[in-house]
Design an enzyme around this catalytic site. Structure first.
Site, short mmCIF file in Angstrom:
data_model
loop_
_atom_site.label_atom_id
_atom_site.label_comp_id
_atom_site.label_asym_id
_atom_site.label_seq_id
_atom_site.Cartn_x
_atom_site.Cartn_y
_atom_site.Cartn_z
N ASP A 40 -21.59 9.04 19.99
CA ASP A 40 -22.15 8.73 18.60
C ASP A 40 -21.51 8.61 17.42
O ASP A 40 -20.74 7.59 17.19
CB ASP A 40 -23.34 9.64 18.56
CG ASP A 40 -24.47 9.47 17.64
OD1 ASP A 40 -24.19 8.41 17.06
OD2 ASP A 40 -25.34 9.96 17.38
N TYR A 42 -18.60 10.76 14.78
CA TYR A 42 -17.70 12.12 14.37
C TYR A 42 -18.44 13.10 13.46
O TYR A 42 -18.99 12.48 12.47
CB TYR A 42 -16.59 11.66 13.96
CG TYR A 42 -15.49 10.90 14.70
CD1 TYR A 42 -15.31 11.38 15.94
CD2 TYR A 42 -15.25 9.44 14.84
CE1 TYR A 42 -14.44 10.90 17.00
CE2 TYR A 42 -14.42 8.72 15.45
CZ TYR A 42 -14.02 9.28 16.68
OH TYR A 42 -13.51 8.58 17.62
N GLY A 43 -18.24 14.31 13.72
CA GLY A 43 -18.75 15.10 12.97
C GLY A 43 -20.27 15.84 13.63
O GLY A 43 -20.78 16.68 12.98
N CYS A 46 -23.87 18.24 12.68
CA CYS A 46 -23.86 18.77 11.32
C CYS A 46 -23.41 17.84 10.17
O CYS A 46 -24.12 17.88 9.09
CB CYS A 46 -22.62 19.89 11.41
SG CYS A 46 -22.01 20.57 10.04
N LYS A 55 -28.19 19.43 3.11
CA LYS A 55 -27.56 20.05 1.66
C LYS A 55 -27.65 19.07 0.57
O LYS A 55 -27.57 19.46 -0.87
CB LYS A 55 -26.25 20.99 1.91
CG LYS A 55 -26.61 22.43 2.44
CD LYS A 55 -27.13 22.48 3.98
CE LYS A 55 -28.36 23.12 3.91
NZ LYS A 55 -28.67 23.18 5.49
N ALA A 273 -40.71 20.58 13.57
CA ALA A 273 -39.33 21.49 13.38
C ALA A 273 -39.50 22.75 14.13
O ALA A 273 -39.67 23.87 13.52
CB ALA A 273 -39.11 21.87 12.02
N HIS A 448 -17.51 39.70 -14.97
CA HIS A 448 -18.87 39.70 -15.75
C HIS A 448 -19.07 38.32 -16.37
O HIS A 448 -18.04 37.88 -17.00
CB HIS A 448 -18.86 40.80 -16.40
CG HIS A 448 -20.33 40.84 -17.21
ND1 HIS A 448 -21.29 41.10 -16.57
CD2 HIS A 448 -20.37 40.43 -18.56
CE1 HIS A 448 -22.36 41.04 -17.67
NE2 HIS A 448 -21.61 40.57 -18.85
P1 FAD Z 1 -23.26 19.02 17.54
O1 FAD Z 1 -23.03 18.95 16.13
O2 FAD Z 1 -24.53 18.79 18.26
O3 FAD Z 1 -22.08 17.91 17.96
C1 FAD Z 1 -22.37 17.70 19.43
C2 FAD Z 1 -21.72 16.14 19.67
O4 FAD Z 1 -21.57 15.94 21.08
C3 FAD Z 1 -22.67 15.06 19.08
O5 FAD Z 1 -21.93 14.23 18.26
C4 FAD Z 1 -23.11 14.26 20.27
O6 FAD Z 1 -22.96 12.79 19.97
C5 FAD Z 1 -21.90 14.59 21.25
N1 FAD Z 1 -22.36 14.25 22.54
C6 FAD Z 1 -23.56 14.94 23.49
N2 FAD Z 1 -23.37 14.54 24.67
C7 FAD Z 1 -22.38 13.98 24.74
C8 FAD Z 1 -21.65 13.15 25.92
N3 FAD Z 1 -22.03 13.44 27.02
N4 FAD Z 1 -20.64 12.56 25.92
C9 FAD Z 1 -19.98 12.55 24.50
N5 FAD Z 1 -20.37 13.08 23.45
C10 FAD Z 1 -21.68 13.61 23.48
N6 FAD Z 1 -25.75 24.94 10.73
C11 FAD Z 1 -25.13 25.68 9.78
O7 FAD Z 1 -24.24 26.28 10.04
N7 FAD Z 1 -25.45 25.68 8.38
C12 FAD Z 1 -26.54 24.73 8.17
O8 FAD Z 1 -26.67 24.50 6.86
C13 FAD Z 1 -27.16 23.86 9.02
N8 FAD Z 1 -28.08 23.15 8.65
C14 FAD Z 1 -28.65 22.33 9.64
C15 FAD Z 1 -29.65 21.34 9.23
C16 FAD Z 1 -30.22 20.59 10.17
C17 FAD Z 1 -31.31 19.80 9.64
C18 FAD Z 1 -29.86 20.75 11.68
C19 FAD Z 1 -30.59 19.76 12.63
C20 FAD Z 1 -29.01 21.55 12.00
C21 FAD Z 1 -28.31 22.44 10.91
N9 FAD Z 1 -27.32 23.20 11.32
C22 FAD Z 1 -26.63 23.99 10.21
C23 FAD Z 1 -26.68 23.45 12.86
C24 FAD Z 1 -25.60 22.93 12.92
O9 FAD Z 1 -25.60 21.15 12.72
C25 FAD Z 1 -25.14 22.98 14.34
O10 FAD Z 1 -24.98 24.39 14.69
C26 FAD Z 1 -23.63 22.22 14.45
O11 FAD Z 1 -23.71 20.79 14.33
C27 FAD Z 1 -23.29 22.57 16.36
O12 FAD Z 1 -22.27 21.91 16.27
P2 FAD Z 1 -21.63 21.46 17.78
O13 FAD Z 1 -20.25 21.16 17.72
O14 FAD Z 1 -21.92 22.51 18.81
O15 FAD Z 1 -22.64 20.33 18.28
#
Ligand code: FAD
Length: 471
Positions: A40, A42-43, A46, A55, A273, A448
């Protein structure tokens, strides 16, 4: 994103979220041949539909709300908001960050491939949806699964229906509805409900439990709830949303209590949610000999190793805590382990924060958790209404609480509700990680007037020595 033609790689990382891209970059830094596959953007969640866009909107809506209500400071502002421009600003930040991640990967020698990876066996994936010039099979020595999580759906409330929103939909909304019903008072529900309320939406939160943010202590969540109520948010606790129908003026949502009492809410949009679930179902994990738990998460050891020797899992897909900063560090640990340079990080201290108004942050143990495992903790508190800096910010709700061992004063945990709690928790996390004591914090000079003085005074309070609050 251009795809690599390489069909073989030393390490394959699946998913470019905060777990996957960090692991890939560290492996690149350590001189490994590493390929990162992303289906999908990058990033991951999050940067694209989580931490960063939420944020951005929290800051913008808060600024508007504060400007509107700053008469006490001698400011009479006639504030109007342009949501379209607010969204453009948010999207620009997201674009800058995701572009930066892609650039960092390339700079560190990471091969990037577009597409969805699924296991063929324990040393091979097929790539679906890849560009014409891309590899459609990749052989790997080691794989890291970093596929993250997605919003959990609620039966009867299907994402994709016009009126039903996931957090992803809410963050991509083109306009603020007049009315919104949020199902779930956890951190995502509360953060987004606060944004929408500050931008003029009439929000109701329906929560099955009896408080918002139920994973935090009542005296913390009560501060957030009171402020949300001041902003006009209504709450219905002990209630489950069961169904909805479209009506002329929007949507009619039916709710039910445990005792069977039902109610109806008219609204324009419904935000579901209720939590997040791991993305493991499209990976064909069984082909690789990797099992999941009942809830779909992948069990690992502290370095991210799964039961399959050459396959690691990190980030949300590997279970709690589902937080970006935990995913980052799990990525580093896995990369170092794969490179044969494992890190011994000792105790795994993960702070957490909720970016509501005011913020909540916590690290380590609560008082009752400390008592449960046999401590007789001492507790120190500093309320923000006794902090000069909090007064000058006009944000005096909340407090800092520190839990420490009565035997030597070693810090065990801390909870903060109040302005910049997410920043203040860093000092306490460092202190716990490095086994600092109440005395260490109390004897550290803090600038302070700052909010961080409240951390120092909470430590002094636990020692019976606070100057600006009653001991
Ligand atoms: P993800 O960020 O979910 O990334 C996984 C990636 O894998 C995605 O890009 C996806 O497309 C890709 N992928 C999946 N399956 C496949 C496949 N088969 N082949 C190739 N690519 C694939 N956390 C905080 O610490 N602070 C916050 O303030 C915070 N706020 C948030 C607010 C919201 C609204 C949401 C929804 C989440 C928030 N989070 C927050 C949680 C945070 O976004 C996640 O904990 C974090 O993104 C997890 O990282 P990850 O790398 O494990 O997975």
């Amino acid at each position: 994103m251009s795809a690599s033609r390489s069909l073989e790689t030393d390490v394959l990382v699946i998913g470019a979220g905060p777990g996957g891209y960090v692991a890939a970059i560290r492996l690149g830094q350590l001189g490994h041949d590493v390929t990162l596959v992303e289906k999908d953007a990058y990033g991951g969640a999050c940067l694209n539909r989580g931490c960063i866009p939420s944020k951005a909107l929290i800051t913008a809506s808060d600024l508007a709300e504060r400007a509107k209500s700053a008469q006490q400071m001698g400011i009479d502002a006639d504030v109007s908001t342009d949501f379209e421009r607010m969204v453009e600003w948010k999207d620009e930040i997201v674009g800058r960050l995701t572009g930066g991640v892609e650039q960092l990967c390339r700079t560190n020698g990471v091969d990037l491939i577009d597409g969805r990876a699924a296991f063929v066996d324990e040393s091979q994936v097929r790539i679906e949806g890849a560009g014409a010039d891309a590899a459609d099979r990749i052989r790997f020595g080691t794989a890291i699964i970093a596929t993250g999580s997605r919003p959990m759906a609620l039966p009867e409330f299907n994402f994709g229906e016009e009126f039903i929103m996931s957090s992803t939909d809410a963050l991509a909304a083109a306009e603020i509805p007049d009315r919104m019903l949020t199902i779930g008072g956890g951190y995502i529900g509360m953060e987004l409900s606060t944004v929408f309320a500050k931008l003029g939406c009439d929000v109701t939160v329906v929560e099955m439990l009896d408080s918002v943010l139920p994973t935090y202590e009542d005296d913390l969540s009560a501060v957030v709830r009171r402020r949300a109520e001041d902003l006009g948010v209504d709450f219905d606790f002990g209630t489950a949303a069961t169904d909805w129908t479209e009506i002329k003026s929007g949507v009619l949502v039916t709710t039910e209590t445990e005792d069977g009492d039902s109610a109806e809410y008219e609204t324009d949009r419904v935000l579901v949610a209720i939590g997040r679930e791991p993305v493991t179902d499209t990976l064909d994990l069984s082909n690789a000999g990797v099992d999941t738990t009942k809830r779909g998460f992948i069990d690992t050891d502290k370095n991210g190793r799964t039961e399959q020797e050459n396959i690691y899992a990190i980030g949300d897909v590997a279970g709690d805590p589902l937080l970006a900063h935990a995913a980052n560090k799990e990525g580093i640990l896995a990369a170092q382990d794969i490179a044969g340079e494992p890190l011994d990080v000792g105790d795994w201290i993960v702070p957490e924060a909720v970016f509501t108004d005011p913020e909540i942050a916590a690290v380590g143990m609560t008082q009752s958790e400390a008592e449960e495992i046999g401590f007789e903790p001492v507790v120190g508190t500093m309320p923000f209404d006794a902090s000069g800096r909090a007064m000058t910010l006009g944000e005096t709700d909340g407090f800092v609480r520190i839990v420490a061992s009565s035997d030597g004063g070693a810090l065990l945990g801390a909870q903060i509700v109040g302005p910049d709690a997410s920043e203040l928790v860093a000092e306490l996390t460092f202190a716990i990680k490095h086994r600092a004591s109440l005395t260490d914090i109390a004897e550290t000079i803090h600038v302070h007037p700052t909010l961080s003085e409240a951390v120092m005074e909470a430590a002094e309070n636990a020692m019976g020595q606070a100057i600006h609050t009653t001991n």
